[in-house]
Design a protein around this motif. Structure first.
Motif, PDB file in Angstrom:
ATOM      1  N   TYR A  61       0.814  -1.275   0.181  1.00 41.02           N
ATOM      2  CA  TYR A  61      -0.142  -0.146  -0.106  1.00 41.02           C
ATOM      3  C   TYR A  61       0.864   1.397  -0.217  1.00 41.02           C
ATOM      4  O   TYR A  61       0.436   2.261   0.320  1.00 41.02           O
ATOM      5  N   GLN A 117       2.589   4.502  -1.330  1.00 41.97           N
ATOM      6  CA  GLN A 117       2.046   5.680  -2.103  1.00 41.97           C
ATOM      7  C   GLN A 117       2.751   5.585  -3.729  1.00 41.97           C
ATOM      8  O   GLN A 117       2.914   6.762  -4.159  1.00 41.97           O
ATOM      9  N   GLU A 176      -4.063   1.326  -3.247  1.00 42.87           N
ATOM     10  CA  GLU A 176      -5.390   1.414  -3.147  1.00 42.87           C
ATOM     11  C   GLU A 176      -5.583   2.955  -2.340  1.00 42.87           C
ATOM     12  O   GLU A 176      -4.517   3.478  -2.020  1.00 42.87           O
ATOM     13  N   ASN A 177      -6.699   3.459  -2.788  1.00 44.88           N
ATOM     14  CA  ASN A 177      -6.950   4.739  -2.193  1.00 44.88           C
ATOM     15  C   ASN A 177      -5.885   5.953  -2.446  1.00 44.88           C
ATOM     16  O   ASN A 177      -5.848   6.870  -1.813  1.00 44.88           O
ATOM     17  N   CYS A 192     -10.303   6.433  -8.258  1.00 46.33           N
ATOM     18  CA  CYS A 192     -10.064   5.926  -7.266  1.00 46.33           C
ATOM     19  C   CYS A 192     -10.522   4.437  -6.933  1.00 46.33           C
ATOM     20  O   CYS A 192     -11.542   4.372  -7.423  1.00 46.33           O
ATOM     21  N   SER A 193      -9.818   3.641  -6.282  1.00 49.50           N
ATOM     22  CA  SER A 193     -10.287   2.318  -5.994  1.00 49.50           C
ATOM     23  C   SER A 193      -9.758   1.876  -4.523  1.00 49.50           C
ATOM     24  O   SER A 193      -8.847   2.212  -4.094  1.00 49.50           O
ATOM     25  N   ARG A 194     -10.557   0.975  -4.152  1.00 46.19           N
ATOM     26  CA  ARG A 194     -10.289   0.596  -2.723  1.00 46.19           C
ATOM     27  C   ARG A 194      -9.382  -0.470  -2.840  1.00 46.19           C
ATOM     28  O   ARG A 194      -9.165  -1.068  -1.492  1.00 46.19           O
ATOM     29  N   ARG A 195      -9.012  -0.952  -3.820  1.00 44.60           N
ATOM     30  CA  ARG A 195      -7.862  -1.974  -3.893  1.00 44.60           C
ATOM     31  C   ARG A 195      -6.828  -1.610  -4.845  1.00 44.60           C
ATOM     32  O   ARG A 195      -7.225  -0.843  -5.864  1.00 44.60           O
ATOM     33  N   ASN A 197      -4.717  11.602  -1.923  1.00 43.82           N
ATOM     34  CA  ASN A 197      -5.309  10.636  -1.112  1.00 43.82           C
ATOM     35  C   ASN A 197      -6.709  10.429  -1.189  1.00 43.82           C
ATOM     36  O   ASN A 197      -7.348  11.731  -1.333  1.00 43.82           O
ATOM     37  N   CYS A 198      -7.268   9.489  -1.570  1.00 38.50           N
ATOM     38  CA  CYS A 198      -8.663   9.460  -2.244  1.00 38.50           C
ATOM     39  C   CYS A 198      -9.690   9.722  -0.963  1.00 38.50           C
ATOM     40  O   CYS A 198     -10.995  10.127  -1.200  1.00 38.50           O
ATOM     41  N   ASN A 199      -9.168   9.530   0.251  1.00 42.08           N
ATOM     42  CA  ASN A 199     -10.128   9.590   1.620  1.00 42.08           C
ATOM     43  C   ASN A 199     -10.016  10.896   1.817  1.00 42.08           C
ATOM     44  O   ASN A 199     -11.054  11.266   2.833  1.00 42.08           O
TER      45      ASN A 199
END
Lengths: 201, 218
Positions: A19, A21, A83-84, A150-153, A198-200
């Protein structure tokens, strides 16, 4: 207790590795009249962070009786993205040579994007008379829409760089423009830079 | 302890794997009409002028010269010109998944004189022609001169519940091999034959992108 700690530590290490960056260039493919596999040397750095493309036939020339010529090279970069995290491009470096008589124009266009909407714009314009090598860093417009999805994985995304060169004239003059190389680097201040968010957030 | 191990394994698998992906298997392109016809046949790749770059879920079709050139004719002769390109792209949808969205992008160039009419449109289907795909239509009217070195059009389609249910039923027992079918049509109409004119629609490079996303059923 010791084993549990090791397992937790191991899990954290794996997650931080995967994960991280950093996007990785998995694969590069060039298509089009100007950059067939036979005429393009593609070099991806061992760490998957940079590419250099060297072209031997990415060129267009115009002469008597012609008012317009064009050629193109499509570069597809398949990236593995954590992810993210979403990426976008900051710049692309081009090197080449241009030789134009009076009243001949040469233009370089780029369309880039990760799919869906593309960003298309003129990156370089030359007007004759001119006879020179050029080395240009092209800074690309950045907005929320230009980021990768964006993707969660961890996922694969395709970064598309569609390069077009054109020559125009209204008289019987001559002109030539050639692109020798395109340099691309990830997460570096030089070359093609991928910025991330960061997608979050 | 077991829970920790299980958590680690799940974390490892989800972290290192992509999960299930749609894959592009092969494609075929063939054309007709007056213009430059698209052509790709895996049995005769040397004659191709159309190429597919597929990796993971992403597909790029590159046409070296698809389109039409309206001839600069003085006097009589044909007025309407048309070139078509049929693409069949075979894909595998993983078991228990459906295609949720499909993004299409066209990159094109057009040079058109005043007086001539031209356009390009796509017409596509998925899954035994049962699921229509949104069209992209480009139209260039006679009263405008168009000199576009590079431009793009795109749309993203979210498939409706019926389309999802069809796909989920078909992938319930195993991966589904199916195909996208597209027909692209380039049309050009030159002005009346008795008018001397200097106008044309030049075909240029043309690319067509497909980027589907999949989702687990249920």
């Amino acid at each position: 207790m010791m084993k549990q700690s090791l397992l937790i530590l191991g899990s954290l290490v794996v997650e931080s590795m995967v994960y991280g960056q950093t996007a990785i260039i998995e694969r590069v493919r060039t298509l089009g009249r100007a950059c067939s596999v036979d005429t393009t040397a593609t070099n991806v750095s061992p760490d998957g962070q940079a590419i250099t493309l060297t072209f031997s036939e990415f060129a267009a020339d115009i002469s008597d009786g012609q008012s317009y010529v064009r050629t193109f090279c499509r570069v597809n970069m398949d990236l593995l993205v954590p992810e993210n995290v979403a990426f976008t491009i900051a710049s692309v470096d081009y090197r080449g040579f241009v030789s134009l008589d009076d009243d001949v124009e040469a233009n370089h266009w780029l369309s880039f994007g990760f799919g869906g909407s593309m960003y298309t714009f003129e990156t370089m314009a030359f007007a004759g008379p001119i006879f020179e090598d050029y080395a240009e860093r092209v800074w690309l417009p950045i907005s929320n829409e230009s980021y990768s999805p964006c993707s969660r994985r961890q996922n694969r995304v395709r970064l598309r760089l569609h390069n077009v060169v054109t020559l125009r004239q209204n008289t019987d003059q001559e002109g030539y423009i050639g692109v020798d190389s395109l340099d691309a680097e990830l997460n570096q201040p030089l070359g093609l830079v991928l910025k991330w968010k960061n997608c979050n957030l | 302890m077991k829970r920790l191990c299980l958590g680690f394994i799940v974390s490892f698998l989800s972290a290192t794997g992509y999960g299930q992906e749609l894959t592009w298997d092969s494609f075929r392109a063939f054309g007709g009409g007056d213009g430059v016809r698209c052509q790709y046949d895996e049995n005769n790749p040397d004659a191709a002028n159309t190429y597919l770059d597929a990796f993971g879920p992403n597909a790029t079709f590159v046409f070296d010269s698809f389109g039409i050139d309206l001839p600069r004719v003085f006097g009589g002769g044909k007025l309407d010109y048309e070139a078509s390109c049929n693409i069949e792209a075979f894909v595998t949808i993983p078991q228990g998944h459906y295609i949720e969205t499909l993004s299409q992008t066209i990159l094109f160039s057009v040079k058109k004189g005043r007086g001539a009419l031209g356009g390009v449109s796509t017409n596509g289907f998925l899954f035994q022609d049962q699921i229509p795909i949104n069209q992209i239509n480009l139209e260039f009217l006679p009263d405008e001169r168009v000199d576009t070195d590079l431009a793009d059009r795109s749309n993203t389609q979210i498939f409706d519940p019926i389309a999802r249910a069809l796909q989920c039923a078909a992938t319930a027992l195993g991966p589904l091999k199916t195909k996208f079918k597209f027909q692209m049509l380039a049309i050009g109409v030159r002005p009346l034959p008795f008018i001397e004119f200097v106008t044309n629609i030049d075909s240029g490079d043309f690319t067509f992108e497909l980027q589907p996303t999949i989702r687990r059923c249920g």
